[in-house]
Design an enzyme around this catalytic site. Structure first.
Site, PDB file in Angstrom:
ATOM      1  N   SER A   1       0.829  -1.295  -0.186  1.00 48.09           N
ATOM      2  CA  SER A   1      -0.048   0.009  -0.065  1.00 48.09           C
ATOM      3  C   SER A   1       0.846   1.270   0.031  1.00 48.09           C
ATOM      4  O   SER A   1       0.658   2.200  -0.877  1.00 48.09           O
ATOM      5  CB  SER A   1      -0.863  -0.007   1.245  1.00 48.09           C
ATOM      6  OG  SER A   1      -1.779  -0.980   1.090  1.00 48.09           O
TER       7      SER A   1
ATOM      8  N   GLY B   1      -5.735  -3.362  -7.672  1.00 43.45           N
ATOM      9  CA  GLY B   1      -6.898  -2.973  -7.305  1.00 43.45           C
ATOM     10  C   GLY B   1      -6.313  -1.438  -6.980  1.00 43.45           C
ATOM     11  O   GLY B   1      -7.025  -0.256  -7.032  1.00 43.45           O
TER      12      GLY B   1
ATOM     13  N   ASP C   1      -6.743  -7.888   4.568  1.00 43.76           N
ATOM     14  CA  ASP C   1      -5.739  -8.750   3.670  1.00 43.76           C
ATOM     15  C   ASP C   1      -5.120  -9.921   4.579  1.00 43.76           C
ATOM     16  O   ASP C   1      -4.474 -11.065   4.149  1.00 43.76           O
ATOM     17  CB  ASP C   1      -4.578  -7.950   3.256  1.00 43.76           C
ATOM     18  CG  ASP C   1      -5.223  -6.900   2.036  1.00 43.76           C
ATOM     19  OD1 ASP C   1      -6.111  -7.043   1.671  1.00 43.76           O
ATOM     20  OD2 ASP C   1      -4.534  -5.852   2.110  1.00 43.76           O
TER      21      ASP C   1
HETATM   22  C1  S3P Z   1      -5.535  -1.426   0.276  1.00 43.16           C
HETATM   23  C2  S3P Z   1      -6.810  -1.309   0.945  1.00 43.16           C
HETATM   24  C3  S3P Z   1      -7.427  -2.551   1.198  1.00 43.16           C
HETATM   25  C4  S3P Z   1      -6.501  -3.867   0.852  1.00 43.16           C
HETATM   26  C5  S3P Z   1      -5.586  -3.671  -0.261  1.00 43.16           C
HETATM   27  C6  S3P Z   1      -4.834  -2.536  -0.141  1.00 43.16           C
HETATM   28  C7  S3P Z   1      -4.852   0.246  -0.159  1.00 43.16           C
HETATM   29  O1  S3P Z   1      -8.561  -2.307   0.130  1.00 43.16           O
HETATM   30  O2  S3P Z   1      -7.609  -4.780   0.737  1.00 43.16           O
HETATM   31  O3  S3P Z   1      -4.967  -4.944  -0.490  1.00 43.16           O
HETATM   32  O4  S3P Z   1      -3.738  -0.032  -0.415  1.00 43.16           O
HETATM   33  O5  S3P Z   1      -5.651   0.983   0.257  1.00 43.16           O
HETATM   34  P1  S3P Z   1      -9.866  -1.770   0.515  1.00 43.16           P
HETATM   35  O6  S3P Z   1      -9.499  -0.555   1.138  1.00 43.16           O
HETATM   36  O7  S3P Z   1     -10.701  -1.593  -0.686  1.00 43.16           O
HETATM   37  O8  S3P Z   1     -10.622  -2.616   1.446  1.00 43.16           O
END
Ligand code: S3P
Length: 443
Positions: A29, A100, A326
């Site tokens: 992240s 994502g 996660d």
């Molecule tokens: C993340 C937030 C989480 C996490 C993803 C990374 C981020 O997703 O599951 O692996 O870097 O902000 P969500 O915020 O959609 O739950």
């Protein structure tokens, strides 16, 4: 003719002891956020500990297509030559692979930048919900089209001309929050975001380090926009801590297996450490030693040492969920190894991750002989499992499912084959080497 076969399959052998010291790779992240903000800064930012994984390399490629340049020193440090905020329209779609985070954060940034941008990704990313960012960005005035099925990517963005909004997030998602925070920098006026539950705050910490005008009051974050010219950011040095989500695989393995494992330089952001609270509640022997000196990435780091204990089941629910979202696949493995029942609920979000993690983990745990009931928003696991041995499971293309099953395989009494392990590269290059370093055996 010489040919190299890559099988995309791993066989993990039973193990009786794990011990050693590791430095886990950089936080995914934080690496994404630093990669984006350094790319819109003026000058050359140095990034220590940037995660060199497929997801983060994909993000850097996208930033390069938008005008940034990157290079690595011989020691492996990453240097990002920023655009000074003057992003260019790329020649083609930006392919963000499996990430994502890259798609949602970049959508927020590009919504504020004049030009046309297409964001796409692999089959998993093209199946993940994007309406959650489309809605607030449209409210801010961005023109967005989702051309995939049912509100999914590919996403076409015509950016620029954003207005501030007040927005209450319908889901507790750091990705959605960060998407709006980035867009807010390019809007006219002050954007206010309200979170239904606290989620990881890496973007807030980075904004603070960059002295961006932001006020946090409980669950609300207000950001003053700079209009379509965006903020003037100066390059700097960033330290990316080790990823606690990657550390979690060894934390669970070492919490049950004989021996002891020490993980150094792990990120200890309080919005990411709920996995430690759960493991302690389950009876794990966990010792955390925070580092005395702050790093230059605005994130607390430290050392975590775990040694063998008998785990007992627990309930994981409510506000704890976003802070260990996660880690749920590997906590499900902990549940299978613990005495008694483990219940995971309020975790609907798991259904829209890299795979439907409720379904894929339940399927795999059942295949291994674990007593598990799938629920709409989680699962109920009866432990300790009498592991069925000599089988094969699938990652379903999901890196965290692959690594979680590899850890469970260590506790089996015959080898476990995992199909589809290449995806581990998205977040944890070097995972198998680390397993070997701790004393595990994998082919
Ligand atoms: C993340 C937030 C989480 C996490 C993803 C990374 C981020 O997703 O599951 O692996 O870097 O902000 P969500 O915020 O959609 O739950």
């Amino acid at each position: 003719m010489l040919s190299i076969y890559k099988t995309d399959t791993a066989t993990v052998y039973p193990c009786t002891k794990l011990s050693g010291t590791l430095v886990v790779p950089g936080d995914k992240s934080v690496s994404h956020r630093v990669g984006i903000l350094a790319s819109i800064s003026s000058g050359i930012s140095r990034v220590n500990g940037f995660l060199n994984s497929a997801d983060c390399i994909g993000l850097l490629k996208a930033m390069e297509a938008l005008g940034a340049r990157t290079h690595r020193s011989r020691e492996g440090d990453l240097y990002i030559h920023g655009t000074g905020g003057r992003l260019i329209e790329p020649a083609g779609p930006l392919d963000l692979g499996n990430s994502g985070t890259a798609m949602r954060l970049l959508a927020g940034l590009l919504a504020g930048v004049p030009g046309a941008f297409t964001l796409t990704g692999d089959a998993s990313l093209q199946a993940r919900p994007m309406r959650r960012i489309e809605e607030p960005l449209r409210k801010m005035g961005a023109r967005i089209q989702l051309s995939g099925d049912r509100g999914c990517a590919p996403m076409l963005i015509k950016g620029g001309g954003l207005q501030a909004i007040d927005y209450e997030l319908p889901v507790a998602s750091a990705q959605v929050k960060s998407c709006i925070m980035l867009a807010a920098l390019f809007a006219e006026g002050t954007t206010t975001i309200i979170e239904p539950a606290p989620t990881r705050d890496h973007t807030e910490r980075i904004f603070e380090a960059l002295q961006l005008p932001m006020t946090i009051d409980g669950a609300s974050i207000a950001i003053e926009g700079f209009g379509s010219s965006g903020p003037s950011l100066q390059a700097r040095t960033w330290d990316v801590p080790g990823d606690i989500s990657s550390a979690a695989f060894w934390l669970v393995a070492a919490a049950v297996m004989k021996g002891s494992v020490t993980l150094q330089r792990v990120g200890l952001n309080p919005r990411r450490t709920a996995v430690l609270d759960v493991l302690k509640r389950m009876g794990a022997k966990v010792k955390v030693t925070p580092a005395k000196t702050a790093n230059s990435g605005a994130e607390p780091v430290g050392e975590i040492r775990v040694s063998a204990a008998r785990l007992r089941g627990t309930v994981i629910e409510g506000a704890e969920i976003p802070n260990l979202i996660d880690e749920i696949p590997i906590l499900a493995v902990a549940g299978a190894l613990a005495e008694g029942e483990t219940v995971i609920k309020d975790a609907h979000e798991l259904r829209v991750k890299e795979s439907d993690r409720i379904q894929t983990m339940c399927e795999n745990l059942k295949r291994m002989g674990v007593e598990v009931d799938e629920m709409d928003d989680g699962m109920r696991i009866g432990g300790p499992a009498n592991l069925r041995t000599g089988g094969a499971v699938s990652s379903y293309g999901d890196h965290r499912v692959a690594m979680s099953m590899a850890i469970l395989g260590l506790f089996s009494d015959a080898p476990l084959t995992i199909k589809g392990v290449d995806c581990i590269e998205t977040s944890y290059p070097g995972f198998w080497n680390h397993l070997r370093e701790l004393g595990g055996h994998v082919e």
